[in-house]
Scaffold this motif. Structure first.
Motif, PDB file in Angstrom:
ATOM      1  N   ALA A  12       0.830  -1.200   0.000  1.00 60.40           N
ATOM      2  CA  ALA A  12       0.000   0.000   0.000  1.00 60.40           C
ATOM      3  C   ALA A  12       0.872   1.261   0.000  1.00 60.40           C
ATOM      4  CB  ALA A  12      -0.937  -0.006   1.204  1.00 60.40           C
ATOM      5  N   LEU A  13       1.936   1.271   0.822  1.00 63.14           N
ATOM      6  CA  LEU A  13       2.852   2.418   0.846  1.00 63.14           C
ATOM      7  C   LEU A  13       3.542   2.607  -0.496  1.00 63.14           C
ATOM      8  CD1 LEU A  13       4.710   2.135   4.281  1.00 63.14           C
ATOM      9  CD2 LEU A  13       3.239   3.998   3.508  1.00 63.14           C
ATOM     10  N   LEU A  15       2.612   1.521  -3.483  1.00 61.31           N
ATOM     11  CA  LEU A  15       1.647   1.941  -4.503  1.00 61.31           C
ATOM     12  C   LEU A  15       1.320   3.420  -4.379  1.00 61.31           C
ATOM     13  CD1 LEU A  15      -0.773  -1.111  -4.655  1.00 61.31           C
ATOM     14  CD2 LEU A  15       0.806  -0.332  -6.429  1.00 61.31           C
ATOM     15  N   GLU A  16       1.167   3.877  -3.156  1.00 64.73           N
ATOM     16  CA  GLU A  16       0.875   5.295  -2.931  1.00 64.73           C
ATOM     17  C   GLU A  16       2.010   6.163  -3.473  1.00 64.73           C
ATOM     18  OE1 GLU A  16       0.306   8.232   0.882  1.00 64.73           O
ATOM     19  OE2 GLU A  16      -0.460   6.183   1.048  1.00 64.73           O
ATOM     20  N   GLU A  17       3.249   5.772  -3.200  1.00 60.69           N
ATOM     21  CA  GLU A  17       4.400   6.535  -3.683  1.00 60.69           C
ATOM     22  C   GLU A  17       4.493   6.514  -5.208  1.00 60.69           C
ATOM     23  OE1 GLU A  17       6.663   8.618  -2.175  1.00 60.69           O
ATOM     24  OE2 GLU A  17       5.157   8.422  -0.596  1.00 60.69           O
ATOM     25  N   PHE A  18       4.333   5.331  -5.806  1.00 71.74           N
ATOM     26  CA  PHE A  18       4.412   5.232  -7.267  1.00 71.74           C
ATOM     27  C   PHE A  18       3.292   6.028  -7.922  1.00 71.74           C
ATOM     28  CE2 PHE A  18       7.350   1.823  -6.400  1.00 71.74           C
ATOM     29  CZ  PHE A  18       8.213   1.843  -7.489  1.00 71.74           C
ATOM     30  N   ARG A  19       2.085   5.929  -7.397  1.00 69.86           N
ATOM     31  CA  ARG A  19       0.962   6.694  -7.977  1.00 69.86           C
ATOM     32  C   ARG A  19       1.210   8.192  -7.864  1.00 69.86           C
ATOM     33  NH1 ARG A  19      -2.715   2.599  -5.375  1.00 69.86           N
ATOM     34  NH2 ARG A  19      -3.447   1.314  -7.104  1.00 69.86           N
ATOM     35  N   ARG A  20       1.719   8.618  -6.720  1.00 66.29           N
ATOM     36  CA  ARG A  20       1.977  10.042  -6.512  1.00 66.29           C
ATOM     37  C   ARG A  20       2.975  10.561  -7.555  1.00 66.29           C
ATOM     38  NH1 ARG A  20       5.849  12.785  -4.468  1.00 66.29           N
ATOM     39  NH2 ARG A  20       6.943  10.996  -3.596  1.00 66.29           N
ATOM     40  N   VAL A  21       4.081   9.848  -7.723  1.00 66.69           N
ATOM     41  CA  VAL A  21       5.119  10.286  -8.656  1.00 66.69           C
ATOM     42  C   VAL A  21       4.648  10.196 -10.112  1.00 66.69           C
ATOM     43  CG1 VAL A  21       7.425   9.689  -9.520  1.00 66.69           C
ATOM     44  CG2 VAL A  21       7.015   9.837  -7.072  1.00 66.69           C
ATOM     45  N   LEU A  22       3.815   9.195 -10.410  1.00 66.69           N
ATOM     46  CA  LEU A  22       3.297   9.036 -11.775  1.00 66.69           C
ATOM     47  C   LEU A  22       2.060   9.899 -12.044  1.00 66.69           C
ATOM     48  CD1 LEU A  22       3.735   5.179 -12.074  1.00 66.69           C
ATOM     49  CD2 LEU A  22       4.946   6.913 -13.418  1.00 66.69           C
ATOM     50  N   LEU A  23       1.680  10.714 -11.046  1.00 64.98           N
ATOM     51  CA  LEU A  23       0.518  11.603 -11.157  1.00 64.98           C
ATOM     52  C   LEU A  23      -0.763  10.836 -11.447  1.00 64.98           C
ATOM     53  CD1 LEU A  23       2.220  14.479 -13.188  1.00 64.98           C
ATOM     54  CD2 LEU A  23       1.980  14.281 -10.699  1.00 64.98           C
ATOM     55  N   MET A  24      -0.916   9.710 -10.787  1.00 62.30           N
ATOM     56  CA  MET A  24      -2.107   8.875 -10.946  1.00 62.30           C
ATOM     57  C   MET A  24      -3.095   9.170  -9.823  1.00 62.30           C
ATOM     58  SD  MET A  24      -0.230   5.250 -11.817  1.00 62.30           S
ATOM     59  CE  MET A  24      -1.730   4.333 -12.193  1.00 62.30           C
ATOM     60  N   GLN A  51      13.867   7.234  -1.860  1.00 61.86           N
ATOM     61  CA  GLN A  51      14.135   8.069  -0.695  1.00 61.86           C
ATOM     62  C   GLN A  51      12.909   8.181   0.210  1.00 61.86           C
ATOM     63  OE1 GLN A  51      15.545  11.566  -2.746  1.00 61.86           O
ATOM     64  NE2 GLN A  51      17.684  10.919  -2.590  1.00 61.86           N
ATOM     65  N   ASN A  52      11.745   8.333  -0.376  1.00 65.34           N
ATOM     66  CA  ASN A  52      10.521   8.426   0.424  1.00 65.34           C
ATOM     67  C   ASN A  52      10.223   7.110   1.140  1.00 65.34           C
ATOM     68  OD1 ASN A  52      10.073  11.109  -0.180  1.00 65.34           O
ATOM     69  ND2 ASN A  52       8.765  10.661  -1.912  1.00 65.34           N
ATOM     70  N   LEU A  53      10.425   5.984   0.450  1.00 68.81           N
ATOM     71  CA  LEU A  53      10.199   4.689   1.096  1.00 68.81           C
ATOM     72  C   LEU A  53      11.198   4.459   2.228  1.00 68.81           C
ATOM     73  CD1 LEU A  53       9.354   2.394  -1.947  1.00 68.81           C
ATOM     74  CD2 LEU A  53       7.799   3.167  -0.137  1.00 68.81           C
ATOM     75  N   GLU A  54      12.427   4.913   2.043  1.00 76.12           N
ATOM     76  CA  GLU A  54      13.425   4.784   3.109  1.00 76.12           C
ATOM     77  C   GLU A  54      12.977   5.527   4.361  1.00 76.12           C
ATOM     78  OE1 GLU A  54      17.695   4.208   0.873  1.00 76.12           O
ATOM     79  OE2 GLU A  54      16.904   6.245   1.001  1.00 76.12           O
ATOM     80  N   ILE A  55      12.424   6.713   4.175  1.00 79.94           N
ATOM     81  CA  ILE A  55      11.938   7.505   5.308  1.00 79.94           C
ATOM     82  C   ILE A  55      10.730   6.826   5.945  1.00 79.94           C
ATOM     83  CG2 ILE A  55      10.823   9.687   5.946  1.00 79.94           C
ATOM     84  CD1 ILE A  55      12.628  10.971   3.699  1.00 79.94           C
ATOM     85  N   LEU A  56       9.765   6.433   5.127  1.00 82.47           N
ATOM     86  CA  LEU A  56       8.534   5.826   5.642  1.00 82.47           C
ATOM     87  C   LEU A  56       8.783   4.506   6.358  1.00 82.47           C
ATOM     88  CD1 LEU A  56       6.224   6.508   2.579  1.00 82.47           C
ATOM     89  CD2 LEU A  56       6.003   7.537   4.862  1.00 82.47           C
ATOM     90  N   LEU A  57       9.742   3.728   5.864  1.00 83.75           N
ATOM     91  CA  LEU A  57       9.998   2.398   6.421  1.00 83.75           C
ATOM     92  C   LEU A  57      11.198   2.367   7.363  1.00 83.75           C
ATOM     93  CD1 LEU A  57       9.460   0.343   3.144  1.00 83.75           C
ATOM     94  CD2 LEU A  57       7.856   0.609   5.055  1.00 83.75           C
ATOM     95  N   ASP A  58      11.883   3.498   7.508  1.00 86.47           N
ATOM     96  CA  ASP A  58      13.091   3.573   8.334  1.00 86.47           C
ATOM     97  C   ASP A  58      14.057   2.463   7.941  1.00 86.47           C
ATOM     98  OD1 ASP A  58      14.789   4.611  10.270  1.00 86.47           O
ATOM     99  OD2 ASP A  58      13.986   3.317  11.844  1.00 86.47           O
TER     100      ASP A  58
END
Length: 92
Positions: A12-13, A15-24, A51-58
């Motif tokens: 879910a995390l 997918l959210e990041e990929f959709r955000r970057v792909l403007l979906m 980078q965002n996933l690294e922050i979100l998942l530590d």
């Protein structure tokens, strides 16, 4: 957290990041088994997701992972495995 639930949460995390970057749109389907680059991502945008996933998942994600596991499905599998690893015991 059980393995299946952990994988679902990571998916879910991601997918959210990929959709955000792909403007979906949030409810727009994103194929999990298609290469990032076939989805239209550039290496710069992929680095942003990393980078965002690294922050979100530590968690530190080596950049080569993104090229060795070039789909959302493979990345989620990798991240699930990494987060399932026991933390290193403190030296003492």
């Amino acid at each position: 957290m059980p393995r299946a639930e952990r994988a679902e949460a990571i998916e879910a995390l991601a997918l959210e990041e990929f959709r955000r970057v792909l403007l979906m749109e949030p409810d727009e389907e994103l194929p999990l088994e298609v290469s990032y680059f076939d989805l239209g991502l550039t290496s710069l945008r992929l680095t942003e997701i990393k980078q965002n996933l690294e922050i979100l998942l530590d968690l530190t994600i080596d950049a080569t992972v993104l090229f060795n596991r070039p789909t959302v499905e493979q990345l989620v599998e990798y991240l699930s495995e990494r987060l399932a690893e026991p933390a290193a015991a403190p030296a003492g």
